[in-house]
Design a protein around this motif. Structure first.
Motif, PDB file in Angstrom:
ATOM      1  N   LEU A  52      39.914  33.164  34.820  1.00 37.98           N
ATOM      2  CA  LEU A  52      39.277  33.888  35.924  1.00 37.98           C
ATOM      3  C   LEU A  52      39.851  35.282  36.120  1.00 37.98           C
ATOM      4  N   ASP A  58      35.719  40.089  35.791  1.00 40.71           N
ATOM      5  CA  ASP A  58      36.480  38.865  36.030  1.00 40.71           C
ATOM      6  C   ASP A  58      35.647  37.629  35.714  1.00 40.71           C
ATOM      7  N   LEU A  60      34.850  34.862  37.420  1.00 38.59           N
ATOM      8  CA  LEU A  60      33.828  34.398  38.368  1.00 38.59           C
ATOM      9  C   LEU A  60      32.569  35.242  38.294  1.00 38.59           C
ATOM     10  N   VAL A  77      36.736  26.231  33.123  1.00 37.67           N
ATOM     11  CA  VAL A  77      37.613  27.258  33.678  1.00 37.67           C
ATOM     12  C   VAL A  77      39.057  26.852  33.435  1.00 37.67           C
ATOM     13  N   THR A  79      42.645  28.375  34.568  1.00 38.02           N
ATOM     14  CA  THR A  79      43.181  29.406  35.446  1.00 38.02           C
ATOM     15  C   THR A  79      44.427  28.937  36.181  1.00 38.02           C
ATOM     16  N   ASP A  86      39.359  27.968  45.522  1.00 38.30           N
ATOM     17  CA  ASP A  86      39.118  28.545  44.197  1.00 38.30           C
ATOM     18  C   ASP A  86      38.365  27.563  43.305  1.00 38.30           C
ATOM     19  N   GLY A  90      34.579  28.123  41.801  1.00 32.40           N
ATOM     20  CA  GLY A  90      34.293  28.075  40.367  1.00 32.40           C
ATOM     21  C   GLY A  90      33.235  27.047  40.022  1.00 32.40           C
ATOM     22  N   TYR A  98      37.136  22.431  35.671  1.00 32.87           N
ATOM     23  CA  TYR A  98      38.131  23.390  36.169  1.00 32.87           C
ATOM     24  C   TYR A  98      39.498  22.795  35.896  1.00 32.87           C
TER      25      TYR A  98
END
Length: 131
Positions: A52, A58, A60, A77, A79, A86, A90, A98
């Protein structure tokens, strides 16, 4: 299988590229959202591993743009952003999964396999009934 890694950190990018290659993946590594968007326009990726905190476009914003254009490639994702807000942001913007850094490589591979199963419509357990 071919994956697109979008990661600006040199050490993480090198490590993941090498480890994924040893696991049988072909990896294209870019360090920002703009080259990632261009790479995805060419197609052919089984999944995207997306950081991210990228320097120009970036993660997102890239994710939002990709999903708005109808891009269906599964996105995982990766990150350091570990807050619940967050993760929700996402996932709500279209991430398929994530994973918070640092993570175990085995878990990353398992999540990638899960993404591929869901994308192909074959989301079945590896464990059989009565096992």
């Amino acid at each position: 299988m071919r994956a697109l890694l979008v990661e600006d950190d040199e050490m993480i990018g090198n490590s993941l590229t090498q480890a994924l290659a040893r696991a049988g993946w072909s990896v294209d590594w870019v360090r920002d959202g703009e080259p990632a968007r261009a790479a995805l326009a060419d197609g052919g990726y089984a999944c995207v591993l997306l950081d991210l905190g990228l320097p120009k476009l970036d993660g997102l914003s890239l994710l939002r743009q990709l999903r708005a254009k109808g891009e269906l490639t599964p996105v995982l994702v990766l990150t350091a952003r570990d807050g619940v807000e967050d993760r929700i942001a996402g996932l709500d913007l279209g991430a398929d999964d994530y994973l918070v850094k640092p993570f175990e490589f085995g878990e990353l591979l398992a999540r990638m396999r899960a993404l591929l199963r869901r994308a192909s419509g074959a989301a079945q357990s590896l464990l059989g009934a009565g096992a």
